[in-house]
Design a protein around this motif. Structure first.
Motif, PDB file in Angstrom:
ATOM      1  N   LEU A   3       0.820  -1.210   0.000  1.00 50.41           N
ATOM      2  CA  LEU A   3       0.000   0.000   0.000  1.00 50.41           C
ATOM      3  C   LEU A   3       0.857   1.265   0.000  1.00 50.41           C
ATOM      4  O   LEU A   3       1.828   1.369   0.750  1.00 50.41           O
ATOM      5  CB  LEU A   3      -0.856  -0.014   1.278  1.00 50.41           C
ATOM      6  N   VAL A   4       0.489   2.205  -0.867  1.00 46.51           N
ATOM      7  CA  VAL A   4       1.060   3.552  -0.800  1.00 46.51           C
ATOM      8  C   VAL A   4      -0.032   4.378  -0.112  1.00 46.51           C
ATOM      9  O   VAL A   4      -1.049   4.690  -0.728  1.00 46.51           O
ATOM     10  CB  VAL A   4       1.350   4.106  -2.213  1.00 46.51           C
ATOM     11  N   PRO A   5       0.102   4.703   1.182  1.00 46.14           N
ATOM     12  CA  PRO A   5      -1.053   5.213   1.931  1.00 46.14           C
ATOM     13  C   PRO A   5      -1.522   6.607   1.534  1.00 46.14           C
ATOM     14  O   PRO A   5      -0.766   7.399   0.962  1.00 46.14           O
ATOM     15  CB  PRO A   5      -0.559   5.209   3.380  1.00 46.14           C
ATOM     16  N   ASN A   6      -2.787   6.860   1.851  1.00 46.29           N
ATOM     17  CA  ASN A   6      -3.388   8.201   1.742  1.00 46.29           C
ATOM     18  C   ASN A   6      -3.379   8.785   0.324  1.00 46.29           C
ATOM     19  O   ASN A   6      -3.058   9.961   0.142  1.00 46.29           O
ATOM     20  CB  ASN A   6      -2.680   9.173   2.704  1.00 46.29           C
ATOM     21  N   ALA A   7      -3.766   7.974  -0.645  1.00 52.57           N
ATOM     22  CA  ALA A   7      -3.753   8.482  -2.024  1.00 52.57           C
ATOM     23  C   ALA A   7      -4.801   9.585  -2.255  1.00 52.57           C
ATOM     24  O   ALA A   7      -4.578  10.485  -3.057  1.00 52.57           O
ATOM     25  CB  ALA A   7      -3.976   7.338  -3.004  1.00 52.57           C
ATOM     26  N   GLU A   8      -5.953   9.530  -1.598  1.00 55.08           N
ATOM     27  CA  GLU A   8      -6.974  10.596  -1.666  1.00 55.08           C
ATOM     28  C   GLU A   8      -7.383  10.979  -3.098  1.00 55.08           C
ATOM     29  O   GLU A   8      -7.511  12.165  -3.424  1.00 55.08           O
ATOM     30  CB  GLU A   8      -6.491  11.847  -0.903  1.00 55.08           C
ATOM     31  N   LEU A   9      -7.598   9.969  -3.934  1.00 52.69           N
ATOM     32  CA  LEU A   9      -7.984  10.271  -5.322  1.00 52.69           C
ATOM     33  C   LEU A   9      -9.452  10.682  -5.458  1.00 52.69           C
ATOM     34  O   LEU A   9      -9.883  11.069  -6.534  1.00 52.69           O
ATOM     35  CB  LEU A   9      -7.691   9.062  -6.225  1.00 52.69           C
ATOM     36  N   GLY A  10     -10.181  10.627  -4.373  1.00 52.43           N
ATOM     37  CA  GLY A  10     -11.573  11.117  -4.404  1.00 52.43           C
ATOM     38  C   GLY A  10     -11.625  12.625  -4.483  1.00 52.43           C
ATOM     39  O   GLY A  10     -12.670  13.205  -4.808  1.00 52.43           O
TER      40      GLY A  10
END
Ligand code: BGC
Length: 265
Positions: free
Chosen positions: A161-168
């Motif tokens: 996992l690459v955390p906290n992508a926040e693509l939303g």
């Protein structure tokens, strides 16, 4: 380690904090499944950190009293619907604003009296899907996008996992994507599946262009209705519904604990 002890060490408690409900379960990490039923309590109002911590403690208490429960001092995994860095929440898009820059790890560790690992809700769901569900065995970039109150995302590369992508929160056509294309936005705006698919097409095409993933996995409650919209999307990337359904957060929260404590290998 005795056999029963070894078996118990693959059981970890996971708790998923959502806008309407807080759900927990004992996860069997070998199978990626819950051991027994999950426990669910409505999210308290107002959903302040202290009120939520009370409910999490109640759930962990109920699970901890079960015969198959892991050791009382074993770590618990907890999801949160915002950016999480070193146990601190760094965003509060769809939750009480008192969570902003709040040290969740410290409060929950004190309240539960045992170690806690906090992880973003979509990151947890993504980890679970890649380890046990629709992304199992897929190398390269897998993007798990959850459509719910907001849009959550997990960016997983070669199983990590690459955390906290926040693509939303990508800005598309001048809007924060989740304000138009989340499942709640679809209901709010009274969109047909056809109309909603147009928004999803715009969203997924953009994300595909930016990241060229090997696979998209769509999670959130709306993944149950995937037949209504996934067949309408034209992408070069395969796109499939999540398999773990509403247990993905609980399983992923527990898995995150195991990854940090080297239990899940
Ligand atoms: C938050 C994300 C979260 C997603 C789904 C978004 O508004 O920024 O952190 O994963 O909602 O709950």
């Amino acid at each position: 380690m005795a056999k029963s002890e070894k078996k118990k060490s693959r059981y970890v408690i996971g708790v998923d904090i959502g806008g309407t409900g807080i759900k927990g379960g004992i996860v069997d990490l070998k199978k990626g499944k819950l051991l027994g039923d999950r426990v669910r309590i409505d999210t308290p109002r107002p959903a302040t950190p202290e009120n939520v911590a009370e409910v999490v403690a109640e759930i962990v208490g109920a699970l901890g009293a079960r015969e198959d429960a892991p050791e009382p001092d074993s770590p618990v995994g907890v999801t949160f619907p915002g950016i999480i860095q070193h146990g601190v929440s760094r965003s509060a898009a769809n939750v009480d604003k008192s969570w902003l820059d709040f040290d969740i790890d410290t409060l929950f560790t004190q309240r539960l009296g045992r170690p806690v690992e906090v992880i973003n809700d979509a990151d947890a769901a993504g980890l679970a899907e890649v380890r046990y569900g629709a992304g199992k065995g897929v190398d390269g970039t897998v993007l798990v996008i959850t459509l719910g109150t907001g849009i959550g995302s997990a960016f997983v590369f070669d199983g990590r996992l690459v955390p906290n992508a926040e693509l939303g929160h990508l800005e598309i056509d001048g809007f924060d994507a989740e304000t138009k294309a989340s499942a709640v936005a679809r209901e709010r705006d009274g969109l047909s599946w056809e109309e909603y698919s147009v928004l999803l097409q715009r969203y997924f095409s953009h994300v595909e262009f930016l990241f060229s993933p090997e696979l998209f996995i769509v999670g959130g409650g709306i993944s149950k209705r995937a037949d209504e919209y996934l067949p309408r999307l034209k992408l070069r990337t395969p796109i499939v519904p999540a398999e773990l359904k509403n247990e993905a957060g609980i399983v992923g929260a527990a898995l995150q604990v195991a990854i940090h404590h080297s239990l899940a290998e």
